[in-house]
Design a protein around this motif. Structure first.
Motif, mmCIF file in Angstrom:
data_model
loop_
_atom_site.group_PDB
_atom_site.id
_atom_site.type_symbol
_atom_site.label_atom_id
_atom_site.label_comp_id
_atom_site.label_asym_id
_atom_site.label_seq_id
_atom_site.Cartn_x
_atom_site.Cartn_y
_atom_site.Cartn_z
ATOM 1 N N LYS A 52 0.832 -1.210 0.000
ATOM 2 C CA LYS A 52 0.000 0.000 0.000
ATOM 3 C C LYS A 52 0.862 1.253 0.000
ATOM 4 C CE LYS A 52 -4.297 -1.569 2.053
ATOM 5 N NZ LYS A 52 -5.233 -1.390 3.163
ATOM 6 N N ARG A 53 1.960 1.223 0.751
ATOM 7 C CA ARG A 53 2.853 2.381 0.760
ATOM 8 C C ARG A 53 3.428 2.645 -0.625
ATOM 9 N NH1 ARG A 53 6.783 1.926 5.914
ATOM 10 N NH2 ARG A 53 5.345 0.656 7.085
ATOM 11 N N ALA A 54 3.778 1.584 -1.346
ATOM 12 C CA ALA A 54 4.335 1.756 -2.689
ATOM 13 C C ALA A 54 3.298 2.358 -3.630
ATOM 14 C CB ALA A 54 4.828 0.419 -3.232
ATOM 15 N N VAL A 55 2.069 1.866 -3.566
ATOM 16 C CA VAL A 55 1.002 2.405 -4.425
ATOM 17 C C VAL A 55 0.692 3.848 -4.048
ATOM 18 C CG1 VAL A 55 -1.437 2.179 -5.006
ATOM 19 C CG2 VAL A 55 0.006 0.152 -4.927
ATOM 20 N N PHE A 56 0.606 4.129 -2.754
ATOM 21 C CA PHE A 56 0.329 5.494 -2.318
ATOM 22 C C PHE A 56 1.479 6.437 -2.642
ATOM 23 C CE2 PHE A 56 -2.876 4.052 1.107
ATOM 24 C CZ PHE A 56 -3.887 4.078 0.177
ATOM 25 N N PHE A 61 3.071 10.979 -5.659
ATOM 26 C CA PHE A 61 4.041 11.607 -6.564
ATOM 27 C C PHE A 61 3.346 12.202 -7.785
ATOM 28 C CE2 PHE A 61 7.189 11.263 -10.036
ATOM 29 C CZ PHE A 61 8.163 12.107 -9.528
ATOM 30 N N ILE A 62 2.436 11.437 -8.378
ATOM 31 C CA ILE A 62 1.705 11.925 -9.554
ATOM 32 C C ILE A 62 0.823 13.118 -9.177
ATOM 33 C CG2 ILE A 62 -0.083 11.320 -11.231
ATOM 34 C CD1 ILE A 62 1.180 8.507 -11.278
ATOM 35 N N ALA A 63 0.167 13.046 -8.018
ATOM 36 C CA ALA A 63 -0.665 14.173 -7.572
ATOM 37 C C ALA A 63 0.180 15.420 -7.359
ATOM 38 C CB ALA A 63 -1.391 13.801 -6.287
ATOM 39 N N GLY A 64 1.387 15.254 -6.847
ATOM 40 C CA GLY A 64 2.278 16.398 -6.668
ATOM 41 C C GLY A 64 2.686 17.025 -7.988
ATOM 42 N N LEU A 65 2.952 16.183 -8.984
ATOM 43 C CA LEU A 65 3.314 16.709 -10.301
ATOM 44 C C LEU A 65 2.158 17.457 -10.946
ATOM 45 C CD1 LEU A 65 5.292 13.704 -11.851
ATOM 46 C CD2 LEU A 65 6.228 15.840 -10.962
ATOM 47 N N VAL A 66 0.957 16.901 -10.810
ATOM 48 C CA VAL A 66 -0.212 17.483 -11.479
ATOM 49 C C VAL A 66 -0.685 18.763 -10.790
ATOM 50 C CG1 VAL A 66 -2.641 17.052 -12.012
ATOM 51 C CG2 VAL A 66 -0.949 15.282 -12.446
ATOM 52 N N ALA A 67 -0.686 18.764 -9.462
ATOM 53 C CA ALA A 67 -1.280 19.876 -8.719
ATOM 54 C C ALA A 67 -0.283 20.940 -8.292
ATOM 55 C CB ALA A 67 -1.998 19.329 -7.487
ATOM 56 N N ALA A 68 0.947 20.869 -8.755
ATOM 57 C CA ALA A 68 1.980 21.799 -8.291
ATOM 58 C C ALA A 68 1.616 23.257 -8.561
ATOM 59 C CB ALA A 68 3.310 21.460 -8.947
ATOM 60 N N ALA A 69 1.222 23.564 -9.767
ATOM 61 C CA ALA A 69 0.928 24.960 -10.119
ATOM 62 C C ALA A 69 -0.296 25.475 -9.374
ATOM 63 C CB ALA A 69 0.721 25.086 -11.622
ATOM 64 N N GLY A 70 -1.324 24.640 -9.234
ATOM 65 C CA GLY A 70 -2.541 25.061 -8.525
ATOM 66 C C GLY A 70 -2.288 25.346 -7.056
ATOM 67 N N VAL A 71 -1.555 24.471 -6.403
ATOM 68 C CA VAL A 71 -1.255 24.682 -4.981
ATOM 69 C C VAL A 71 -0.337 25.885 -4.804
ATOM 70 C CG1 VAL A 71 -0.172 23.643 -2.948
ATOM 71 C CG2 VAL A 71 -1.660 22.269 -4.393
ATOM 72 N N ALA A 72 0.610 26.063 -5.712
ATOM 73 C CA ALA A 72 1.493 27.235 -5.632
ATOM 74 C C ALA A 72 0.708 28.534 -5.788
ATOM 75 C CB ALA A 72 2.585 27.140 -6.689
#
Length: 122
Positions: A52-56, A61-72
């Motif tokens: 589960k840790r590996a999947v999460f 990681f993918i969520a961080g890449l996708v949402a970086a600009a929005g959160v910034a």
């Protein structure tokens, strides 16, 4: 002594992150921020199994890449300084899976969620 599987996995992960950061069009700060945020999430979740840790980790990681600009951009509204997309990626990766798991727990029992919103769920 470290286990060979964990050493190999760590080396492969770091090589993949370094390779991804070198691709044109991808901001290296966003990749490193997403990696750091995913690592923080995985290291802070002790109760999960290794699979589960590996999947999460991958999902975070993918969520961080996708949402970086929005959160910034959200951080830039709340803070008096401009936030880097790398910082946005770090926060997005660290919080994305945690927030999704919380929302799933709320969806499991909507009546309890409504009582909690009204303040009567104590």
């Amino acid at each position: 002594m470290a286990e060979p599987v964990s050493s190999t996995a760590t080396t492969a992960t770091l090589a993949a992150v370094a390779g991804l950061a070198m691709l044109p069009g991808i901001d290296a700060a966003v990749v490193l921020g997403a990696f750091a945020g995913a690592a923080v999430f995985v290291l802070s979740s002790d109760s999960l199994s290794l699979a589960k840790r590996a999947v999460f980790f991958v999902a975070s990681f993918i969520a961080g890449l996708v949402a970086a600009a929005g959160v910034a951009s959200l951080l830039a509204r709340w803070l008096p300084i401009d936030a880097s997309p790398g910082v946005g990626a770090l926060l997005a990766a660290a919080l994305a899976v945690k927030v999704l798991l919380w929302l799933i727990r709320l969806a499991d029992d909507p009546a309890a969620a409504m009582r909690g919103m009204k303040g009567g769920g104590k």
